[in-house]
Design a protein around this motif. Structure first.
Motif, PDB file in Angstrom:
ATOM      1  N   LEU A 190       0.829  -1.201   0.000  1.00 33.62           N
ATOM      2  CA  LEU A 190       0.000   0.000   0.000  1.00 33.62           C
ATOM      3  C   LEU A 190       0.863   1.251   0.000  1.00 33.62           C
ATOM      4  O   LEU A 190       0.519   2.252  -0.631  1.00 33.62           O
ATOM      5  CB  LEU A 190      -0.947  -0.001   1.196  1.00 33.62           C
ATOM      6  N   ASP A 191       1.989   1.201   0.699  1.00 32.14           N
ATOM      7  CA  ASP A 191       2.902   2.350   0.711  1.00 32.14           C
ATOM      8  C   ASP A 191       3.369   2.694  -0.702  1.00 32.14           C
ATOM      9  O   ASP A 191       3.413   3.865  -1.085  1.00 32.14           O
ATOM     10  CB  ASP A 191       4.123   2.080   1.598  1.00 32.14           C
ATOM     11  N   GLU A 192       3.718   1.675  -1.465  1.00 25.65           N
ATOM     12  CA  GLU A 192       4.178   1.894  -2.841  1.00 25.65           C
ATOM     13  C   GLU A 192       3.053   2.465  -3.701  1.00 25.65           C
ATOM     14  O   GLU A 192       3.264   3.383  -4.486  1.00 25.65           O
ATOM     15  CB  GLU A 192       4.701   0.594  -3.444  1.00 25.65           C
ATOM     16  N   LEU A 193       1.847   1.928  -3.546  1.00 22.09           N
ATOM     17  CA  LEU A 193       0.713   2.462  -4.311  1.00 22.09           C
ATOM     18  C   LEU A 193       0.462   3.926  -3.986  1.00 22.09           C
ATOM     19  O   LEU A 193       0.265   4.737  -4.896  1.00 22.09           O
ATOM     20  CB  LEU A 193      -0.551   1.651  -4.019  1.00 22.09           C
ATOM     21  N   VAL A 194       0.487   4.265  -2.716  1.00 19.77           N
ATOM     22  CA  VAL A 194       0.268   5.657  -2.311  1.00 19.77           C
ATOM     23  C   VAL A 194       1.353   6.550  -2.908  1.00 19.77           C
ATOM     24  O   VAL A 194       1.065   7.603  -3.486  1.00 19.77           O
ATOM     25  CB  VAL A 194       0.233   5.792  -0.770  1.00 19.77           C
ATOM     26  N   ARG A 195       2.596   6.119  -2.779  1.00 20.96           N
ATOM     27  CA  ARG A 195       3.709   6.922  -3.288  1.00 20.96           C
ATOM     28  C   ARG A 195       3.585   7.143  -4.790  1.00 20.96           C
ATOM     29  O   ARG A 195       3.760   8.249  -5.285  1.00 20.96           O
ATOM     30  CB  ARG A 195       5.044   6.245  -2.967  1.00 20.96           C
ATOM     31  N   ARG A 196       3.245   6.100  -5.519  1.00 20.85           N
ATOM     32  CA  ARG A 196       3.184   6.208  -6.981  1.00 20.85           C
ATOM     33  C   ARG A 196       1.934   6.911  -7.488  1.00 20.85           C
ATOM     34  O   ARG A 196       1.906   7.366  -8.633  1.00 20.85           O
ATOM     35  CB  ARG A 196       3.325   4.829  -7.604  1.00 20.85           C
ATOM     36  N   CYS A 197       0.915   7.023  -6.639  1.00 21.11           N
ATOM     37  CA  CYS A 197      -0.312   7.700  -7.053  1.00 21.11           C
ATOM     38  C   CYS A 197      -0.364   9.156  -6.598  1.00 21.11           C
ATOM     39  O   CYS A 197      -1.267   9.887  -6.998  1.00 21.11           O
ATOM     40  CB  CYS A 197      -1.537   6.962  -6.506  1.00 21.11           C
ATOM     41  N   GLU A 198       0.581   9.581  -5.769  1.00 19.85           N
ATOM     42  CA  GLU A 198       0.589  10.956  -5.302  1.00 19.85           C
ATOM     43  C   GLU A 198       0.758  11.916  -6.468  1.00 19.85           C
ATOM     44  O   GLU A 198       1.421  11.610  -7.461  1.00 19.85           O
ATOM     45  CB  GLU A 198       1.735  11.187  -4.315  1.00 19.85           C
ATOM     46  N   LEU A 199       0.181  13.079  -6.297  1.00 14.78           N
ATOM     47  CA  LEU A 199       0.336  14.125  -7.296  1.00 14.78           C
ATOM     48  C   LEU A 199       1.736  14.718  -7.229  1.00 14.78           C
ATOM     49  O   LEU A 199       2.255  14.930  -6.144  1.00 14.78           O
ATOM     50  CB  LEU A 199      -0.689  15.228  -7.091  1.00 14.78           C
ATOM     51  N   VAL A 200       2.296  14.960  -8.360  1.00 19.02           N
ATOM     52  CA  VAL A 200       3.588  15.642  -8.430  1.00 19.02           C
ATOM     53  C   VAL A 200       3.300  17.104  -8.669  1.00 19.02           C
ATOM     54  O   VAL A 200       2.758  17.473  -9.709  1.00 19.02           O
ATOM     55  CB  VAL A 200       4.463  15.049  -9.553  1.00 19.02           C
TER      56      VAL A 200
END
Length: 83
Positions: free
Chosen positions: A71-81
């Motif tokens: 879940l940490d990876e999903l959150v990180r990769r889905c965050e807005l840049v």
């Protein structure tokens, strides 16, 4: 209950989630992944295509578990840049 419209950023995050799940699913069928996660194939299809951009946490957690994602990876990769 009236649902508040999603912001463009929320829609974009949902689209990124869909892409990540589709990539992680790779050659596995949508039906088999959905069944293993306890979801309908239609629910998975909606998430992957961005038509359900804000799935419930338990749904995302079930898919992440089946696909071997954290879940940490999903959150990180889905965050807005934000530039």
């Amino acid at each position: 209950m009236v649902r508040t419209p999603l912001t463009p950023e929320e829609r974009e995050r949902g689209e990124r989630l869909g892409v990540l799940l589709r990539e992680a699913r790779a050659e596995r069928s949508m039906v088999s992944v959905a069944a293993e996660a306890g979801l309908s194939a239609e629910t998975l299809r909606k998430i992957e295509t961005g038509r359900a951009p804000t799935p419930a946490l338990f749904t995302v957690a079930a898919l992440a578990s089946v696909l071997g994602l954290s879940l940490d990876e999903l959150v990180r990769r889905c965050e807005l840049v934000v530039a």
